[in-house]
Design a protein around this motif. Structure first.
Motif, PDB file in Angstrom:
ATOM      1  N   GLU A 132       0.847  -1.275   0.012  1.00 51.43           N
ATOM      2  CA  GLU A 132       0.022  -0.134  -0.097  1.00 51.43           C
ATOM      3  C   GLU A 132       0.855   1.219  -0.243  1.00 51.43           C
ATOM      4  O   GLU A 132       0.717   2.157  -0.652  1.00 51.43           O
ATOM      5  N   LEU A 133       1.643   1.271   0.906  1.00 52.05           N
ATOM      6  CA  LEU A 133       2.728   2.342   0.695  1.00 52.05           C
ATOM      7  C   LEU A 133       3.437   2.648  -0.486  1.00 52.05           C
ATOM      8  O   LEU A 133       3.764   3.830  -0.950  1.00 52.05           O
ATOM      9  N   LEU A 134       4.136   1.505  -0.896  1.00 48.64           N
ATOM     10  CA  LEU A 134       4.665   1.648  -2.045  1.00 48.64           C
ATOM     11  C   LEU A 134       4.007   2.204  -3.108  1.00 48.64           C
ATOM     12  O   LEU A 134       4.486   3.170  -4.015  1.00 48.64           O
ATOM     13  N   LYS A 136       1.373   4.198  -2.852  1.00 48.54           N
ATOM     14  CA  LYS A 136       1.078   5.461  -2.724  1.00 48.54           C
ATOM     15  C   LYS A 136       2.163   6.682  -3.115  1.00 48.54           C
ATOM     16  O   LYS A 136       2.162   7.455  -3.625  1.00 48.54           O
ATOM     17  N   ILE A 137       3.618   6.087  -2.662  1.00 50.21           N
ATOM     18  CA  ILE A 137       4.657   6.787  -2.993  1.00 50.21           C
ATOM     19  C   ILE A 137       4.882   6.792  -4.559  1.00 50.21           C
ATOM     20  O   ILE A 137       5.168   8.029  -5.228  1.00 50.21           O
ATOM     21  N   ARG A 138       4.473   5.855  -5.175  1.00 48.31           N
ATOM     22  CA  ARG A 138       4.626   5.702  -6.888  1.00 48.31           C
ATOM     23  C   ARG A 138       3.619   6.878  -7.456  1.00 48.31           C
ATOM     24  O   ARG A 138       3.928   7.512  -8.372  1.00 48.31           O
ATOM     25  N   ASP A 139       2.321   7.006  -6.450  1.00 49.48           N
ATOM     26  CA  ASP A 139       1.304   7.937  -7.272  1.00 49.48           C
ATOM     27  C   ASP A 139       1.318   9.209  -6.872  1.00 49.48           C
ATOM     28  O   ASP A 139       0.689  10.062  -7.336  1.00 49.48           O
ATOM     29  N   GLU A 140       2.047   9.547  -5.523  1.00 49.48           N
ATOM     30  CA  GLU A 140       2.043  10.767  -5.121  1.00 49.48           C
ATOM     31  C   GLU A 140       3.293  11.314  -4.539  1.00 49.48           C
ATOM     32  O   GLU A 140       4.142  10.368  -3.952  1.00 49.48           O
ATOM     33  N   GLU A 141       3.748  12.330  -5.044  1.00 41.54           N
ATOM     34  CA  GLU A 141       5.091  12.989  -4.676  1.00 41.54           C
ATOM     35  C   GLU A 141       5.286  13.117  -3.468  1.00 41.54           C
ATOM     36  O   GLU A 141       6.331  13.121  -2.921  1.00 41.54           O
ATOM     37  N   VAL A 142       4.168  13.819  -2.796  1.00 43.44           N
ATOM     38  CA  VAL A 142       4.213  14.415  -1.310  1.00 43.44           C
ATOM     39  C   VAL A 142       3.355  13.296  -0.658  1.00 43.44           C
ATOM     40  O   VAL A 142       1.980  13.252  -1.073  1.00 43.44           O
ATOM     41  N   THR A 144       1.518  11.445   2.803  1.00 38.84           N
ATOM     42  CA  THR A 144       1.037  11.513   4.424  1.00 38.84           C
ATOM     43  C   THR A 144       0.579  10.073   4.184  1.00 38.84           C
ATOM     44  O   THR A 144      -0.326   9.788   3.759  1.00 38.84           O
ATOM     45  N   TRP A 145       1.071   9.403   5.567  1.00 35.46           N
ATOM     46  CA  TRP A 145       0.622   7.911   5.345  1.00 35.46           C
ATOM     47  C   TRP A 145       0.871   7.544   7.033  1.00 35.46           C
ATOM     48  O   TRP A 145       2.049   7.945   7.649  1.00 35.46           O
ATOM     49  N   ARG A 146       0.259   6.584   7.432  1.00 32.80           N
ATOM     50  CA  ARG A 146       0.501   6.140   8.683  1.00 32.80           C
ATOM     51  C   ARG A 146       0.178   4.600   8.667  1.00 32.80           C
ATOM     52  O   ARG A 146      -0.861   4.160   8.058  1.00 32.80           O
ATOM     53  N   GLY A 147       0.977   3.320   9.473  1.00 29.48           N
ATOM     54  CA  GLY A 147       0.603   2.147   9.409  1.00 29.48           C
ATOM     55  C   GLY A 147       1.296   1.447  10.831  1.00 29.48           C
ATOM     56  O   GLY A 147       1.667   2.428  11.720  1.00 29.48           O
ATOM     57  N   LYS A 148       1.462   0.427  10.774  1.00 27.31           N
ATOM     58  CA  LYS A 148       1.878  -0.290  11.887  1.00 27.31           C
ATOM     59  C   LYS A 148       3.283  -0.546  12.226  1.00 27.31           C
ATOM     60  O   LYS A 148       3.779  -0.639  13.020  1.00 27.31           O
TER      61      LYS A 148
END
Length: 340
Positions: A132-134, A136-142, A144-148
Protein backbone atom coordinates in the motif's frame (compact mmCIF):
# COMPACT_ATOMS: atom_id res chain seq x y z
CA UNK A 1 3.81 -11.45 -26.13
CA UNK A 2 6.86 -10.10 -24.31
CA UNK A 3 9.54 -12.72 -23.59
CA UNK A 4 12.43 -12.36 -21.18
CA UNK A 5 14.68 -13.86 -18.53
CA UNK A 6 14.37 -13.94 -14.75
CA UNK A 7 17.51 -14.69 -12.75
CA UNK A 8 18.33 -15.17 -9.08
CA UNK A 9 22.09 -14.87 -9.84
CA UNK A 10 22.79 -18.43 -8.72
CA UNK A 11 26.27 -19.26 -7.47
CA UNK A 12 28.21 -21.77 -9.54
CA UNK A 13 30.30 -24.72 -8.38
CA UNK A 14 34.01 -23.83 -8.24
CA UNK A 15 33.48 -20.26 -9.45
CA UNK A 16 34.14 -17.07 -7.49
CA UNK A 17 31.25 -14.68 -6.98
CA UNK A 18 32.87 -11.77 -8.85
CA UNK A 19 33.09 -13.89 -11.99
CA UNK A 20 29.46 -14.96 -11.55
CA UNK A 21 28.40 -11.30 -11.42
CA UNK A 22 30.49 -10.38 -14.47
CA UNK A 23 28.88 -13.27 -16.37
CA UNK A 24 25.43 -12.10 -15.31
CA UNK A 25 26.03 -8.65 -16.77
CA UNK A 26 27.29 -10.22 -19.99
CA UNK A 27 24.07 -12.25 -20.22
CA UNK A 28 21.93 -9.14 -19.76
CA UNK A 29 23.87 -7.42 -22.55
CA UNK A 30 23.44 -10.53 -24.72
CA UNK A 31 19.69 -10.52 -24.05
CA UNK A 32 19.48 -6.87 -25.09
CA UNK A 33 21.42 -7.57 -28.28
CA UNK A 34 19.26 -10.62 -29.04
CA UNK A 35 16.09 -8.52 -28.82
CA UNK A 36 14.59 -9.99 -25.66
CA UNK A 37 12.02 -7.74 -23.99
CA UNK A 38 13.00 -8.06 -20.34
CA UNK A 39 15.70 -9.16 -17.90
CA UNK A 40 14.64 -9.27 -14.25
CA UNK A 41 16.43 -10.22 -11.03
CA UNK A 42 14.99 -11.72 -7.88
CA UNK A 43 15.83 -11.06 -4.25
CA UNK A 44 17.22 -13.64 -1.83
CA UNK A 45 19.35 -13.54 1.28
CA UNK A 46 21.07 -16.94 1.24
CA UNK A 47 24.34 -18.42 -0.02
CA UNK A 48 22.84 -20.04 -3.16
CA UNK A 49 22.07 -16.69 -4.81
CA UNK A 50 23.83 -13.34 -5.17
CA UNK A 51 20.78 -11.14 -5.71
CA UNK A 52 20.28 -9.48 -2.30
CA UNK A 53 20.85 -6.04 -3.90
CA UNK A 54 19.47 -6.69 -7.38
CA UNK A 55 18.96 -3.03 -8.24
CA UNK A 56 22.75 -2.56 -8.17
CA UNK A 57 23.28 -5.14 -10.93
CA UNK A 58 20.39 -3.68 -12.90
CA UNK A 59 21.92 -0.22 -12.70
CA UNK A 60 25.22 -1.57 -13.99
CA UNK A 61 23.35 -3.33 -16.79
CA UNK A 62 21.41 -0.16 -17.62
CA UNK A 63 24.67 1.57 -18.52
CA UNK A 64 25.55 -1.24 -20.96
CA UNK A 65 22.18 -1.80 -22.65
CA UNK A 66 19.84 0.20 -24.84
CA UNK A 67 16.36 -1.30 -25.16
CA UNK A 68 15.69 -4.16 -22.74
CA UNK A 69 13.40 -3.60 -19.76
CA UNK A 70 15.17 -4.08 -16.41
CA UNK A 71 13.13 -5.19 -13.44
CA UNK A 72 12.80 -7.21 -10.28
CA UNK A 73 11.54 -10.78 -9.99
CA UNK A 74 10.54 -10.25 -7.20
CA UNK A 75 11.32 -7.47 -4.73
CA UNK A 76 10.45 -8.82 -1.27
CA UNK A 77 8.37 -5.83 -0.19
CA UNK A 78 7.38 -7.45 3.13
CA UNK A 79 10.88 -7.09 4.59
CA UNK A 80 11.90 -3.88 2.81
CA UNK A 81 11.36 -0.17 3.33
CA UNK A 82 9.00 0.93 0.53
CA UNK A 83 10.62 4.37 0.47
CA UNK A 84 14.02 2.86 -0.32
CA UNK A 85 12.52 0.40 -2.81
CA UNK A 86 10.92 3.25 -4.71
CA UNK A 87 14.06 5.42 -4.57
CA UNK A 88 16.25 2.56 -5.82
CA UNK A 89 14.03 1.77 -8.77
CA UNK A 90 13.29 5.41 -9.58
CA UNK A 91 17.05 5.92 -9.77
CA UNK A 92 17.34 2.84 -12.00
CA UNK A 93 14.61 4.32 -14.19
CA UNK A 94 16.64 7.49 -14.61
CA UNK A 95 19.85 5.61 -15.40
CA UNK A 96 18.07 3.37 -17.92
CA UNK A 97 16.08 6.23 -19.49
CA UNK A 98 12.72 4.80 -18.49
CA UNK A 99 13.25 1.01 -18.58
CA UNK A 100 12.76 0.06 -14.90
CA UNK A 101 10.00 -2.10 -13.43
CA UNK A 102 9.17 -3.70 -10.09
CA UNK A 103 7.50 -7.02 -9.39
CA UNK A 104 6.39 -6.74 -5.76
CA UNK A 105 5.95 -9.99 -3.89
CA UNK A 106 6.68 -12.04 -0.81
CA UNK A 107 9.19 -14.49 -2.28
CA UNK A 108 9.44 -18.22 -1.63
CA UNK A 109 12.09 -18.03 1.14
CA UNK A 110 11.82 -16.38 4.54
CA UNK A 111 15.44 -15.51 5.48
CA UNK A 112 14.76 -11.80 5.04
CA UNK A 113 12.32 -11.66 7.98
CA UNK A 114 14.78 -12.34 10.84
CA UNK A 115 17.57 -10.61 8.91
CA UNK A 116 15.69 -7.30 8.93
CA UNK A 117 13.99 -7.74 12.29
CA UNK A 118 10.49 -8.78 11.25
CA UNK A 119 8.29 -11.48 12.74
CA UNK A 120 7.16 -14.16 10.32
CA UNK A 121 3.79 -14.24 12.06
CA UNK A 122 3.19 -10.78 10.55
CA UNK A 123 3.70 -12.18 7.03
CA UNK A 124 0.32 -11.14 5.64
CA UNK A 125 0.01 -7.78 7.36
CA UNK A 126 3.54 -6.72 6.42
CA UNK A 127 2.99 -7.32 2.73
CA UNK A 128 -0.40 -5.62 2.61
CA UNK A 129 0.79 -2.52 4.45
CA UNK A 130 4.09 -2.12 2.60
CA UNK A 131 2.57 -2.67 -0.82
CA UNK A 132 0.00 0.00 0.00
CA UNK A 133 2.77 2.46 0.91
CA UNK A 134 4.85 1.61 -2.17
CA UNK A 135 1.90 2.31 -4.44
CA UNK A 136 1.10 5.55 -2.62
CA UNK A 137 4.69 6.76 -3.07
CA UNK A 138 4.54 5.77 -6.74
CA UNK A 139 1.33 7.75 -7.26
CA UNK A 140 1.96 10.76 -5.00
CA UNK A 141 5.11 12.87 -4.81
CA UNK A 142 4.22 14.20 -1.35
CA UNK A 143 3.00 11.46 0.96
CA UNK A 144 0.99 11.44 4.17
CA UNK A 145 0.65 7.91 5.54
CA UNK A 146 0.44 5.97 8.78
CA UNK A 147 0.81 2.24 9.38
CA UNK A 148 1.77 -0.35 11.96
CA UNK A 149 5.27 -1.43 10.94
CA UNK A 150 6.95 1.79 9.83
CA UNK A 151 7.25 5.34 11.08
CA UNK A 152 4.49 7.58 9.67
CA UNK A 153 5.03 10.03 6.84
CA UNK A 154 3.53 13.50 7.16
CA UNK A 155 3.56 15.53 3.94
CA UNK A 156 6.92 13.96 3.14
CA UNK A 157 8.25 14.27 -0.38
CA UNK A 158 10.02 11.21 -1.79
CA UNK A 159 12.76 11.71 -4.38
CA UNK A 160 13.99 11.07 -6.99
CA UNK A 161 10.99 10.65 -9.21
CA UNK A 162 11.36 8.22 -12.14
CA UNK A 163 11.54 9.19 -15.80
CA UNK A 164 8.34 7.25 -16.44
CA UNK A 165 5.27 9.10 -15.29
CA UNK A 166 4.08 5.96 -13.50
CA UNK A 167 6.75 3.44 -12.55
CA UNK A 168 5.37 -0.01 -13.52
CA UNK A 169 4.66 -2.20 -10.47
CA UNK A 170 3.47 -5.76 -11.03
CA UNK A 171 2.24 -8.04 -8.28
CA UNK A 172 3.94 -11.43 -8.07
CA UNK A 173 1.71 -14.35 -7.09
CA UNK A 174 2.22 -18.04 -6.40
CA UNK A 175 -0.81 -20.11 -5.54
CA UNK A 176 -2.54 -17.94 -2.93
CA UNK A 177 -6.02 -16.98 -4.22
CA UNK A 178 -6.06 -13.74 -2.23
CA UNK A 179 -2.96 -12.53 -4.07
CA UNK A 180 -4.69 -12.84 -7.45
CA UNK A 181 -7.73 -10.95 -6.22
CA UNK A 182 -5.53 -8.30 -4.60
CA UNK A 183 -3.71 -7.64 -7.87
CA UNK A 184 -7.00 -7.22 -9.70
CA UNK A 185 -8.56 -5.01 -7.03
CA UNK A 186 -5.50 -2.74 -7.04
CA UNK A 187 -5.38 -2.62 -10.84
CA UNK A 188 -1.87 -4.06 -11.03
CA UNK A 189 -0.39 -6.29 -13.72
CA UNK A 190 -0.09 -9.87 -12.47
CA UNK A 191 3.05 -12.05 -12.62
CA UNK A 192 2.31 -15.71 -11.91
CA UNK A 193 5.13 -18.01 -10.79
CA UNK A 194 4.48 -21.59 -11.92
CA UNK A 195 7.29 -23.77 -10.58
CA UNK A 196 5.65 -27.19 -10.56
CA UNK A 197 2.48 -29.05 -11.36
CA UNK A 198 0.40 -28.18 -14.41
CA UNK A 199 -0.06 -24.63 -15.60
CA UNK A 200 -3.78 -24.96 -16.36
CA UNK A 201 -4.52 -25.39 -12.63
CA UNK A 202 -3.86 -21.65 -12.30
CA UNK A 203 -6.60 -20.76 -14.78
CA UNK A 204 -9.35 -20.23 -12.14
CA UNK A 205 -6.99 -17.99 -10.15
CA UNK A 206 -6.15 -15.91 -13.21
CA UNK A 207 -9.87 -15.67 -13.97
CA UNK A 208 -10.43 -14.33 -10.44
CA UNK A 209 -7.74 -11.70 -11.10
CA UNK A 210 -9.44 -10.55 -14.28
CA UNK A 211 -12.86 -10.48 -12.64
CA UNK A 212 -11.57 -8.41 -9.69
CA UNK A 213 -9.73 -6.05 -12.06
CA UNK A 214 -12.83 -5.25 -14.09
CA UNK A 215 -15.16 -5.24 -11.09
CA UNK A 216 -12.96 -2.59 -9.48
CA UNK A 217 -13.36 -0.30 -12.48
CA UNK A 218 -9.82 -0.39 -13.87
CA UNK A 219 -9.33 0.04 -17.64
CA UNK A 220 -9.22 -3.33 -19.39
CA UNK A 221 -6.29 -2.08 -21.48
CA UNK A 222 -4.14 -2.03 -18.33
CA UNK A 223 -4.92 -5.64 -17.36
CA UNK A 224 -1.86 -7.81 -17.99
CA UNK A 225 -0.84 -11.34 -17.05
CA UNK A 226 2.71 -12.66 -17.05
CA UNK A 227 4.02 -16.18 -16.46
CA UNK A 228 7.35 -17.05 -14.82
CA UNK A 229 8.49 -20.64 -15.40
CA UNK A 230 11.63 -22.70 -15.02
CA UNK A 231 13.01 -23.43 -18.47
CA UNK A 232 15.91 -23.77 -20.86
CA UNK A 233 16.41 -23.79 -24.63
CA UNK A 234 19.04 -25.62 -26.67
CA UNK A 235 19.34 -26.56 -30.32
CA UNK A 236 17.84 -29.99 -29.68
CA UNK A 237 15.52 -31.41 -27.06
CA UNK A 238 18.20 -33.88 -25.90
CA UNK A 239 20.75 -31.09 -25.45
CA UNK A 240 18.26 -28.96 -23.51
CA UNK A 241 17.45 -31.70 -21.00
CA UNK A 242 21.12 -32.64 -20.71
CA UNK A 243 21.99 -29.05 -19.89
CA UNK A 244 19.07 -28.46 -17.53
CA UNK A 245 18.36 -31.61 -15.52
CA UNK A 246 21.58 -32.06 -13.46
CA UNK A 247 21.52 -28.50 -12.10
CA UNK A 248 17.76 -28.62 -11.61
CA UNK A 249 18.11 -31.79 -9.54
CA UNK A 250 20.97 -30.33 -7.49
CA UNK A 251 19.06 -27.15 -6.68
CA UNK A 252 15.71 -28.72 -5.86
CA UNK A 253 17.19 -31.66 -3.95
CA UNK A 254 18.82 -29.09 -1.67
CA UNK A 255 15.63 -27.05 -1.28
CA UNK A 256 13.62 -30.24 -0.79
CA UNK A 257 15.96 -31.39 1.96
CA UNK A 258 15.54 -28.05 3.75
CA UNK A 259 11.75 -28.32 3.51
CA UNK A 260 11.35 -32.03 4.12
CA UNK A 261 10.60 -32.95 0.52
CA UNK A 262 11.68 -35.97 -1.52
CA UNK A 263 14.63 -35.91 -3.96
CA UNK A 264 13.95 -35.19 -7.61
CA UNK A 265 13.72 -38.31 -9.78
CA UNK A 266 14.32 -38.46 -13.51
CA UNK A 267 10.79 -39.80 -14.06
CA UNK A 268 9.30 -36.96 -12.02
CA UNK A 269 11.39 -34.44 -13.92
CA UNK A 270 10.26 -35.66 -17.34
CA UNK A 271 6.64 -35.62 -16.16
CA UNK A 272 7.10 -31.93 -15.33
CA UNK A 273 8.86 -31.33 -18.66
CA UNK A 274 6.04 -33.01 -20.61
CA UNK A 275 3.26 -31.30 -22.57
CA UNK A 276 1.18 -30.29 -19.52
CA UNK A 277 3.96 -29.84 -16.94
CA UNK A 278 5.28 -26.49 -15.76
CA UNK A 279 8.89 -26.87 -16.99
CA UNK A 280 9.58 -25.24 -20.37
CA UNK A 281 12.64 -27.12 -21.62
CA UNK A 282 13.48 -28.22 -25.13
CA UNK A 283 14.33 -27.13 -28.65
CA UNK A 284 13.16 -23.71 -29.86
CA UNK A 285 10.16 -25.30 -31.59
CA UNK A 286 9.16 -27.34 -28.54
CA UNK A 287 9.55 -24.40 -26.19
CA UNK A 288 7.55 -22.05 -28.42
CA UNK A 289 4.74 -24.61 -28.67
CA UNK A 290 4.66 -25.00 -24.89
CA UNK A 291 4.57 -21.26 -24.26
CA UNK A 292 1.62 -20.96 -26.64
CA UNK A 293 -0.14 -23.84 -24.84
CA UNK A 294 0.48 -22.24 -21.45
CA UNK A 295 -0.91 -18.96 -22.75
CA UNK A 296 -4.04 -20.64 -24.04
CA UNK A 297 -4.50 -22.50 -20.74
CA UNK A 298 -4.57 -19.18 -18.88
CA UNK A 299 -6.81 -17.36 -21.32
CA UNK A 300 -3.90 -15.52 -22.92
CA UNK A 301 -0.76 -14.05 -21.37
CA UNK A 302 1.12 -10.87 -22.15
CA UNK A 303 4.57 -11.86 -20.88
CA UNK A 304 6.63 -15.03 -20.41
CA UNK A 305 9.93 -15.21 -18.51
CA UNK A 306 12.41 -18.09 -18.32
CA UNK A 307 14.20 -18.91 -15.06
CA UNK A 308 17.37 -20.75 -16.13
CA UNK A 309 19.64 -20.41 -13.09
CA UNK A 310 19.79 -24.13 -12.35
CA UNK A 311 21.82 -24.77 -15.52
CA UNK A 312 24.74 -22.97 -13.88
CA UNK A 313 25.67 -26.24 -12.19
CA UNK A 314 24.96 -28.62 -15.06
CA UNK A 315 28.36 -29.97 -16.19
CA UNK A 316 27.42 -30.61 -19.83
CA UNK A 317 25.56 -28.09 -21.95
CA UNK A 318 24.72 -25.67 -19.15
CA UNK A 319 26.74 -23.02 -17.33
CA UNK A 320 27.26 -19.48 -18.56
CA UNK A 321 27.89 -20.50 -22.17
CA UNK A 322 24.73 -22.62 -22.20
CA UNK A 323 22.69 -19.63 -21.03
CA UNK A 324 24.23 -17.38 -23.67
CA UNK A 325 23.29 -19.90 -26.35
CA UNK A 326 19.77 -20.16 -24.91
CA UNK A 327 19.40 -16.37 -25.00
CA UNK A 328 20.44 -16.30 -28.66
CA UNK A 329 17.95 -19.06 -29.49
CA UNK A 330 15.14 -17.30 -27.60
CA UNK A 331 15.76 -14.05 -29.43
CA UNK A 332 16.46 -15.59 -32.82
CA UNK A 333 13.85 -18.35 -32.94
CA UNK A 334 11.50 -18.73 -29.95
CA UNK A 335 10.16 -15.16 -29.98
CA UNK A 336 9.49 -15.33 -33.71
CA UNK A 337 7.63 -18.63 -33.38
CA UNK A 338 5.52 -17.47 -30.42
CA UNK A 339 4.57 -14.16 -31.98
CA UNK A 340 4.10 -15.23 -35.61
Amino acid sequence: MQIGIDSFVATQNNQDDATAVANLLDRIVAADEAGLDLFALGEHHRSDFLDSAAHMYLAAAAARTKNILLGSAVTVVSAADPVRVFQNFATLDLISNGRAEIVAGRGSFVESFPLFGYNLSDYQELFKEKLELLLKIRDEEVVTWRGKFRAPLNEQAVYPRPKQQKLPIWLGAGGTPASFVRAGTLGLPLMVAVIGGQTHRFAPLVDSYREAFLRSGHPETEMRVGLHSLGFVAKTSEAAHQGFYPGYKQMFDKIGKERGGAPITEAGYFAQAGPLGALVVGSPEEVAEKIVRHSAALGGIDRFTFQMDMVMNSPDGGGHEGQLEAIRLIGGEVMLLVNQ
